[in-house]
Design a protein around this motif. Structure first.
Motif, short mmCIF file in Angstrom:
data_model
loop_
_atom_site.label_atom_id
_atom_site.label_comp_id
_atom_site.label_asym_id
_atom_site.label_seq_id
_atom_site.Cartn_x
_atom_site.Cartn_y
_atom_site.Cartn_z
N CYS A 1 2.03 -16.46 -69.81
CA CYS A 1 0.72 -15.83 -69.86
C CYS A 1 -0.16 -16.49 -70.92
O CYS A 1 0.29 -17.35 -71.69
N TYR A 2 -1.41 -16.10 -70.94
CA TYR A 2 -2.37 -16.63 -71.92
C TYR A 2 -3.10 -15.48 -72.59
O TYR A 2 -3.58 -14.56 -71.92
N VAL A 3 -3.20 -15.55 -73.90
CA VAL A 3 -3.98 -14.59 -74.68
C VAL A 3 -4.99 -15.39 -75.50
O VAL A 3 -4.61 -16.26 -76.29
N GLY A 4 -6.24 -15.13 -75.30
CA GLY A 4 -7.27 -15.86 -76.03
C GLY A 4 -8.64 -15.35 -75.67
O GLY A 4 -8.78 -14.29 -75.05
N SER A 5 -9.65 -16.10 -76.05
CA SER A 5 -11.03 -15.69 -75.82
C SER A 5 -11.68 -16.60 -74.79
O SER A 5 -11.38 -17.79 -74.71
N ASP A 6 -12.57 -16.03 -74.00
CA ASP A 6 -13.19 -16.73 -72.88
C ASP A 6 -14.26 -17.69 -73.41
O ASP A 6 -15.35 -17.27 -73.80
N GLU A 7 -13.93 -18.97 -73.43
CA GLU A 7 -14.84 -19.96 -74.02
C GLU A 7 -16.15 -20.09 -73.25
O GLU A 7 -17.12 -20.65 -73.78
N ASP A 8 -16.21 -19.59 -72.04
CA ASP A 8 -17.48 -19.61 -71.31
C ASP A 8 -18.55 -18.80 -72.04
O ASP A 8 -19.74 -19.03 -71.86
N THR A 9 -18.11 -17.84 -72.86
CA THR A 9 -19.08 -16.96 -73.52
C THR A 9 -19.43 -17.40 -74.94
O THR A 9 -20.49 -17.02 -75.45
N SER A 10 -18.59 -18.20 -75.58
CA SER A 10 -18.81 -18.53 -76.99
C SER A 10 -20.08 -19.35 -77.20
O SER A 10 -20.98 -18.97 -77.96
N GLY A 11 -20.16 -20.49 -76.51
CA GLY A 11 -21.37 -21.30 -76.62
C GLY A 11 -22.59 -20.60 -76.05
O GLY A 11 -23.71 -20.81 -76.52
N TYR A 12 -22.36 -19.76 -75.05
CA TYR A 12 -23.48 -19.04 -74.44
C TYR A 12 -24.15 -18.13 -75.47
O TYR A 12 -25.38 -18.02 -75.51
N LYS B 1 -13.43 -0.82 -84.00
CA LYS B 1 -12.46 -1.27 -82.99
C LYS B 1 -11.38 -2.14 -83.60
O LYS B 1 -10.27 -2.19 -83.11
N LYS B 2 -11.72 -2.86 -84.69
CA LYS B 2 -10.69 -3.66 -85.35
C LYS B 2 -9.67 -2.76 -86.03
O LYS B 2 -8.47 -3.00 -86.01
N GLN C 1 -1.57 -16.35 -89.86
CA GLN C 1 -1.36 -15.27 -90.83
C GLN C 1 -1.51 -13.91 -90.19
O GLN C 1 -0.74 -12.98 -90.47
N ALA C 2 -2.50 -13.78 -89.31
CA ALA C 2 -2.69 -12.51 -88.61
C ALA C 2 -1.49 -12.19 -87.73
O ALA C 2 -1.03 -11.04 -87.68
N MET C 3 -0.96 -13.19 -87.06
CA MET C 3 0.22 -13.00 -86.24
C MET C 3 1.41 -12.55 -87.08
O MET C 3 2.14 -11.62 -86.71
N ASN D 1 -11.61 -13.75 -82.68
CA ASN D 1 -10.77 -12.78 -83.36
C ASN D 1 -9.33 -13.27 -83.55
O ASN D 1 -8.51 -13.15 -82.65
N PRO D 2 -8.98 -13.81 -84.73
CA PRO D 2 -7.61 -14.29 -84.92
C PRO D 2 -6.60 -13.15 -84.95
O PRO D 2 -5.47 -13.31 -84.50
N VAL D 3 -7.02 -12.00 -85.48
CA VAL D 3 -6.12 -10.84 -85.49
C VAL D 3 -5.83 -10.40 -84.05
O VAL D 3 -4.69 -10.16 -83.67
#
Length: 344
Positions: free
Chosen positions: A141-152, A4-5, A60-62, A286-288
């Protein structure tokens, strides 16, 4: 590298470039030859809070993704000064730039940043606004990862680890990032929620250590606890840098790491530590995906398209809130020794 990457990178190269102008006075930039149809518009400004290992990877990915799309990222480093971020965005807006990307110093200051952007499109990346109601799919807008899932994910891994040992009660050491940041709050809460959901009674072996996502700070802060003989079953860190600081502290005081230490981000050093066994697991952020997504989201808003058009693998928020169509989630992924090779 995961399929997928690879697909994500290929898709990014196929997208056409929107109208993005730049503002001058950059603190750093990534230059590239333009492949865009309009060669007069090559710059997109990224206003960053500060640099650490993960944020540098995102930057760098950006830049790499922008190069494929025919323009360059010009980075303004606010050096953790929220007022500077406002000034940088005002300068960009006054210069006629159509969009900018911002990784916030202070998530509480999101409205001030939106006001500074004026009619310019604004993408928040990595750190979401504390009040998501400032988002508007047409302009912000916001692009990022759902922090509710990271610690979980950390908590799920640890719960299974201790259940396999026949242990339902544990003591933990928590090493936290910067207090007040959404990521710190949600990562810390997520792991405890996972313990509760999986039948693990978890208590603090000491008060949480606040190490501001910094490796040397974590190393210095936890060493006295390790030296004092504090009893604990695991160390939970809000990011890889602090987890690795804890690893170094254990080595400093001569403690064998026969207990799990877990982090988040899956940085290069974090992945290497998982492979070697000094970290039990980490969570890939995922920074990319975030960098690429922020660039594409900016173009989509300029063109009047859905925020996640061209990157539908990053689903829009499904909470049904008024801001749901303004958020593109880049999934977190748990990483253990079993799958770490996919992330190196």
């Amino acid at each position: 590298m995961k399929l997928k990457k690879v697909m994500a990178l290929a898709l990014a190269g196929a997208l056409s470039v929107g109208m993005l102008a730049g503002c001058g006075g950059s603190s750093s930039s990534s230059d590239s030859g333009s492949t865009a149809s309009n060669k007069n518009l090559k710059e997109l400004t990224f206003v960053i809070a500060s640099r650490d290992e993960f944020m540098s990877s995102l930057e760098q990915a950006m830049s790499s993704e922008a190069e494929k799309l025919g323009y360059k990222i010009v980075t303004q480093d606010a050096i953790n000064d929220a007022a500077k971020q406002i000034q940088y965005l005002e300068t960009c807006a006054n210069s006629g730039q159509e969009a900018a990307i911002c990784l916030m110093v202070d998530a509480e200051a999101a409205q001030s940043l939106v006001d500074a952007a004026g009619d310019m499109k604004l993408v928040f990346v990595n750190r979401p606004p504390t009040d998501l109601h400032v988002l508007d799919a047409e302009n912000v807008c916001y692009v990022g990862s759902d922090e509710d899932t990271s610690g979980y994910y950390q908590g799920e891994y640890l719960a299974q680890y201790f259940k396999d040992k026949g242990q339902n009660e544990i003591k933990y050491l928590m090493v936290q990032g910067t207090l007040g940041q959404v990521s710190t709050t949600k990562r810390s809460a997520g792991v405890l929620k996972a313990f509760e959901d999986n039948g693990i009674t978890a208590t603090e072996a000491s008060a949480p250590l606040v190490a501001d996502y910094d490796r040397p700070t974590a190393q210095e802060m936890i060493q006295p606890l390790l030296s004092s003989g504090t009893k604990f079953d695991c160390i939970i860190a809000n990011n890889d840098a602090m987890a690795l600081g804890c690893v170094e502290a254990c080595k400093d005081v001569g403690i064998d790491i026969d207990f799990p230490i877990v982090g988040i981000d899956c940085t290069k050093d974090g992945a290497q530590a998982v492979e070697e066994g000094s970290l039990a697991m980490t969570v890939f952020q995922n920074p990319v995906g975030q960098g690429r997504g922020a660039v594409i989201a900016a173009m989509n808003m300029i063109n009047g398209d859905a925020v996640n058009k061209g990157m539908e693998e990053y689903a829009l928020d499904d909470s049904g809130k008024s801001y749901s169509d303004s958020i593109a989630w880049v999934p977190f992924e748990p990483v253990t020794k079993d799958n770490v090779a996919d992330y190196m």
